[in-house]
Write an enzyme that holds these catalytic residues in place. Structure first.
Site, PDB file in Angstrom:
ATOM      1  CG  LEU A  14      16.742  15.429   5.779  1.00 55.19           C
ATOM      2  CD1 LEU A  14      16.906  14.750   4.426  1.00 55.19           C
ATOM      3  CD2 LEU A  14      15.531  16.345   5.730  1.00 55.19           C
ATOM      4  CG  HIS A  15      22.286  11.229   7.614  1.00 54.61           C
ATOM      5  ND1 HIS A  15      23.466  11.258   6.917  1.00 54.61           N
ATOM      6  CD2 HIS A  15      21.524  10.274   7.037  1.00 54.61           C
ATOM      7  CE1 HIS A  15      23.420  10.343   5.956  1.00 54.61           C
ATOM      8  NE2 HIS A  15      22.249   9.734   6.007  1.00 54.61           N
ATOM      9  CB  ALA A  16      25.531  15.641   7.509  1.00 55.26           C
TER      10      ALA A  16
END
Length: 89
Positions: A14-16
């Site tokens: 769940l990165h940017a």
């Protein structure tokens, strides 16, 4: 109220970019949507909160949705996770 789980299966977690896609989905709904690990839940409509979760690949997240459109929200959120946020492997 819906209280379920979703698994982070995309390579980068769940990165940017993935968080941004999740925000696009969650902000369409009037329901309260919270996501997190165990009892540590954050507002799934707030990108900074999502990024602070540090949810990498393999993480199981708790999803709590409360409101009139909760079922539709759950369906769209789970579809997004299942589609690996539409990222290339």
């Amino acid at each position: 109220m819906i209280d379920t789980t979703v698994d982070v299966i995309n390579k980068l977690g769940l990165h940017a970019r993935a968080s941004g896609k999740l925000i696009e989905v969650t902000t369409k709904f009037r329901s309260s949507i919270q996501i997190g690990k165990g009892d540590k839940l954050v507002d799934a409509k707030n990108i900074m909160s999502l990024l602070m979760l540090g949810a990498g690949k393999g993480t199981t997240l708790r999803l709590v949705i409360d409101g009139a459109d909760a079922e539709k929200a759950e369906e769209e959120i789970k579809s997004l996770f299942a589609a690996k946020f539409y990222e290339a492997d």
